[in-house]
Design a protein around this motif. Structure first.
Motif, PDB file in Angstrom:
ATOM      1  N   THR A  26       0.805  -1.132  -0.064  1.00  0.00           N
ATOM      2  CA  THR A  26      -0.131  -0.066  -0.062  1.00  0.00           C
ATOM      3  C   THR A  26       0.771   1.370  -0.147  1.00  0.00           C
ATOM      4  O   THR A  26       0.475   2.084  -0.919  1.00  0.00           O
TER       5      THR A  26
ATOM      6  N   ASN B 165      -2.072   2.454  -3.606  1.00  0.00           N
ATOM      7  CA  ASN B 165      -3.421   2.145  -3.677  1.00  0.00           C
ATOM      8  C   ASN B 165      -3.762   0.689  -3.049  1.00  0.00           C
ATOM      9  O   ASN B 165      -3.012  -0.202  -3.141  1.00  0.00           O
TER      10      ASN B 165
ATOM     11  N   TRP C 191      -6.275  -1.211  -3.036  1.00  0.00           N
ATOM     12  CA  TRP C 191      -7.248  -2.338  -3.890  1.00  0.00           C
ATOM     13  C   TRP C 191      -5.938  -3.160  -4.588  1.00  0.00           C
ATOM     14  O   TRP C 191      -6.004  -4.400  -4.779  1.00  0.00           O
ATOM     15  N   THR C 192      -4.947  -2.317  -5.098  1.00  0.00           N
ATOM     16  CA  THR C 192      -3.807  -3.045  -5.541  1.00  0.00           C
ATOM     17  C   THR C 192      -2.888  -3.910  -4.942  1.00  0.00           C
ATOM     18  O   THR C 192      -2.617  -4.992  -5.120  1.00  0.00           O
TER      19      THR C 192
ATOM     20  N   PHE D  39      -5.089  -6.771  -3.955  1.00  0.00           N
ATOM     21  CA  PHE D  39      -5.169  -8.058  -4.875  1.00  0.00           C
ATOM     22  C   PHE D  39      -3.880  -8.642  -5.196  1.00  0.00           C
ATOM     23  O   PHE D  39      -3.868 -10.006  -5.276  1.00  0.00           O
TER      24      PHE D  39
END
Length: 115
Positions: free
Chosen positions: A42, A47, A49-50, A53
């Protein structure tokens, strides 16, 4: 082998407990390091979400899932190796003293696993 020279029958319950005692701490440690990787990714990508994932894909890898079931130093090698790489990348991006200390700790923690 018993003390009188005879063999004792194999007990599967003792083997199951012994395997659990060796494997569970490694599995728990590797699982909790996922939160550390999420935090690093992060900060590195900016990000959430990246990062989420990427951590999900890492932890669902069949190789890593199988490796966590073997009680040997290789189960810790990928954790400390990836931690050292990500903290070094974070240091190169931000050039902060805290990132350098984190990178030195991650690299130093990987050394005993290699021997």
């Amino acid at each position: 082998m018993a003390t009188d020279g005879t063999f004792v029958q194999f007990d599967p319950e003792i083997t199951k407990q012994l395997n659990f005692n060796f494997r569970f701490p490694l599995l728990l440690f590797n699982g909790l390091m996922g939160f550390f990787f999420f935090w690093l990714l992060t900060r590195l990508s900016g990000n959430a979400w990246t990062a989420a994932f990427a951590v999900i894909l890492m932890y669902l890898s069949p190789v890593l899932l199988g490796m966590n079931q073997i009680a040997n130093p290789d189960t810790l090698f990928w954790v400390f190796g990836l931690g050292a790489f990500l903290t070094y990348a974070l240091y190169l991006r931000n050039v902060l003293g805290s990132s350098l200390l984190l990178q030195l700790f991650s690299s130093g923690s990987r050394w005993p696993v290699n021997t």
